[in-house]
Design a protein around this motif. Structure first.
Motif, PDB file in Angstrom:
ATOM      1  N   CYS A 195       5.769  -7.694  -2.170  1.00 29.47           N
ATOM      2  CA  CYS A 195       7.001  -7.155  -1.587  1.00 29.47           C
ATOM      3  C   CYS A 195       6.916  -5.653  -1.318  1.00 29.47           C
ATOM      4  O   CYS A 195       6.361  -4.911  -2.124  1.00 29.47           O
ATOM      5  CB  CYS A 195       8.187  -7.414  -2.522  1.00 29.47           C
ATOM      6  N   ARG A 196       7.494  -5.246  -0.206  1.00 30.42           N
ATOM      7  CA  ARG A 196       7.701  -3.824   0.053  1.00 30.42           C
ATOM      8  C   ARG A 196       9.135  -3.420  -0.281  1.00 30.42           C
ATOM      9  O   ARG A 196       9.413  -2.242  -0.511  1.00 30.42           O
ATOM     10  CB  ARG A 196       7.410  -3.513   1.521  1.00 30.42           C
ATOM     11  N   ARG A 197      10.025  -4.373  -0.248  1.00 26.94           N
ATOM     12  CA  ARG A 197      11.441  -4.120  -0.517  1.00 26.94           C
ATOM     13  C   ARG A 197      11.890  -4.973  -1.691  1.00 26.94           C
ATOM     14  O   ARG A 197      11.479  -6.125  -1.827  1.00 26.94           O
ATOM     15  CB  ARG A 197      12.276  -4.465   0.715  1.00 26.94           C
ATOM     16  N   ILE A 198      12.728  -4.384  -2.543  1.00 27.07           N
ATOM     17  CA  ILE A 198      13.319  -5.157  -3.636  1.00 27.07           C
ATOM     18  C   ILE A 198      14.821  -4.918  -3.685  1.00 27.07           C
ATOM     19  O   ILE A 198      15.317  -3.854  -3.309  1.00 27.07           O
ATOM     20  CB  ILE A 198      12.683  -4.822  -5.008  1.00 27.07           C
ATOM     21  N   ILE A 199      15.513  -5.953  -4.128  1.00 28.27           N
ATOM     22  CA  ILE A 199      16.951  -5.871  -4.383  1.00 28.27           C
ATOM     23  C   ILE A 199      17.140  -6.147  -5.866  1.00 28.27           C
ATOM     24  O   ILE A 199      16.779  -7.227  -6.347  1.00 28.27           O
ATOM     25  CB  ILE A 199      17.736  -6.885  -3.541  1.00 28.27           C
ATOM     26  N   LEU A 200      17.668  -5.171  -6.591  1.00 28.81           N
ATOM     27  CA  LEU A 200      17.927  -5.330  -8.020  1.00 28.81           C
ATOM     28  C   LEU A 200      19.372  -5.722  -8.220  1.00 28.81           C
ATOM     29  O   LEU A 200      20.285  -5.082  -7.684  1.00 28.81           O
ATOM     30  CB  LEU A 200      17.654  -4.028  -8.774  1.00 28.81           C
ATOM     31  N   ILE A 201      19.591  -6.761  -9.007  1.00 28.88           N
ATOM     32  CA  ILE A 201      20.933  -7.234  -9.272  1.00 28.88           C
ATOM     33  C   ILE A 201      21.137  -7.368 -10.773  1.00 28.88           C
ATOM     34  O   ILE A 201      20.210  -7.745 -11.504  1.00 28.88           O
ATOM     35  CB  ILE A 201      21.187  -8.588  -8.556  1.00 28.88           C
ATOM     36  N   ASP A 202      22.307  -7.018 -11.252  1.00 29.27           N
ATOM     37  CA  ASP A 202      22.635  -7.174 -12.669  1.00 29.27           C
ATOM     38  C   ASP A 202      24.131  -7.429 -12.790  1.00 29.27           C
ATOM     39  O   ASP A 202      24.939  -6.763 -12.142  1.00 29.27           O
ATOM     40  CB  ASP A 202      22.247  -5.924 -13.465  1.00 29.27           C
ATOM     41  N   LYS A 203      24.483  -8.417 -13.597  1.00 29.93           N
ATOM     42  CA  LYS A 203      25.889  -8.793 -13.795  1.00 29.93           C
ATOM     43  C   LYS A 203      26.585  -9.049 -12.458  1.00 29.93           C
ATOM     44  O   LYS A 203      27.753  -8.709 -12.269  1.00 29.93           O
ATOM     45  CB  LYS A 203      26.626  -7.718 -14.594  1.00 29.93           C
ATOM     46  N   GLY A 204      25.836  -9.653 -11.539  1.00 31.44           N
ATOM     47  CA  GLY A 204      26.406 -10.045 -10.266  1.00 31.44           C
ATOM     48  C   GLY A 204      26.532  -8.952  -9.241  1.00 31.44           C
ATOM     49  O   GLY A 204      27.030  -9.183  -8.136  1.00 31.44           O
ATOM     50  N   ARG A 205      26.082  -7.743  -9.541  1.00 33.03           N
ATOM     51  CA  ARG A 205      26.207  -6.620  -8.611  1.00 33.03           C
ATOM     52  C   ARG A 205      24.844  -6.045  -8.257  1.00 33.03           C
ATOM     53  O   ARG A 205      23.941  -6.005  -9.092  1.00 33.03           O
ATOM     54  CB  ARG A 205      27.080  -5.510  -9.214  1.00 33.03           C
TER      55      ARG A 205
END
Length: 281
Positions: A195-205
């Motif tokens: 991956c070059r891009r990541i989306i971090l999510i925690d507690k639904g946000r």
């Protein structure tokens, strides 16, 4: 007796857009909302509010067309028929998705070449190793050439060689057909390799959406110079952003006899741990 319920929001105002052909890591701790998001994207779950579009379709309103345009692999469960040989499972998938015979033959040959399926095509799925089954699931997910591939923990429990085979398949599939890939995983080596891009999510946000390099630059702890001296003493120095490493080593060497030295670079895992720790606080 009256039952009492706790209402929890699994995904809270999550918003992102993924262009065609991108490979995105969708990351978060257990319970963050990753699998819930994937299930909404595939049409398995219907959100209580908001809008989701995949290839111009609303997944849960047009489940049949959406299902034909996406491939899905859940590492914890299989879409293959347990008691059938792998080849029969793949033939059933081809029939379910109305894959023409000539196209099926070509796709199957490509999957066998990419994933090394030939040695166990005639083996019942229940007798396959975890790595073999995962390769079979990947073949089933891509047999009908969907433009989008969702991978939910595809390398969980796999050995090093099996992980490498899965990663190489994802890279080849993305390059060959500009397949868009959404990858959820706890294995950051998968993310760094794919991956070059990541989306971090925690507690639904969503906590972060962007490039890996930018994430490390923004959140990483400083690099460290670790110096092992001749008297067996070890000294550690933080390297600030604009510091000259040769100059720092020269100052240490002027006052000490150096036996060995190394530079510790911040890794993605430490950065993500720091972000989650800040989010919890």
């Amino acid at each position: 007796m009256t039952r009492r319920y706790d209402e929890r929001v699994a995904v809270d105002d999550v918003s992102f857009e993924i262009p065609e052909g991108e490979v995105v890591g969708y990351l978060g701790p257990n319970g963050a909302g990753k699998s819930t998001t994937v299930k909404m994207l595939t049409g398995i779950l219907t959100p209580t509010s908001g809008l989701v579009e995949v290839g111009g379709r609303v997944p849960w309103r047009d489940r049949s067309a959406n299902a034909r345009s996406v491939g899905v692999v859940f590492g914890q469960r299989s879409q293959l028929w347990w008691d059938l040989p792998l080849i029969e499972s793949l033939r059933l998938v081809g029939a379910l998705y109305d894959v023409p015979a000539a196209h099926f033959t070509g796709s199957l040959r490509r999957m066998c070449d990419l994933l090394g399926l030939d040695d166990f095509l005639d083996t019942p799925v229940r007798q396959l190793s975890l790595g073999q089954r995962m390769r079979g699931d990947l073949a089933a997910a891509m047999l009908y050439d969907p433009p989008i591939l969702y991978l939910d923990e595809p390398t969980v429990g796999l050995d090093v060689l099996a992980k490498q085979a899965v990663r190489e398949f994802i890279v080849d599939t993305n390059r060959a057909g500009r397949t868009t890939v959404v990858l959820t995983t706890h294995d950051l080596a998968d993310v760094e390799a794919l991956c070059r891009r990541i989306i971090l999510i925690d507690k639904g946000r969503v906590l972060y959406d962007g490039g890996i390099d930018a994430l490390v630059t923004a959140y990483a702890p400083p690099r460290r110079l670790v110096v092992h001296l001749a008297d067996d003493e070890t000294r550690t120095f933080d390297i600030a952003g604009g510091a000259s490493v040769p100059e720092l080593i020269g100052r240490v060497a002027a006052e000490n006899t150096i036996r060995d030295l190394s530079i510790e670079e911040p890794d993605l895992e430490s950065v993500i741990k720091q972000i989650y720790a800040e989010s919890t606080r």
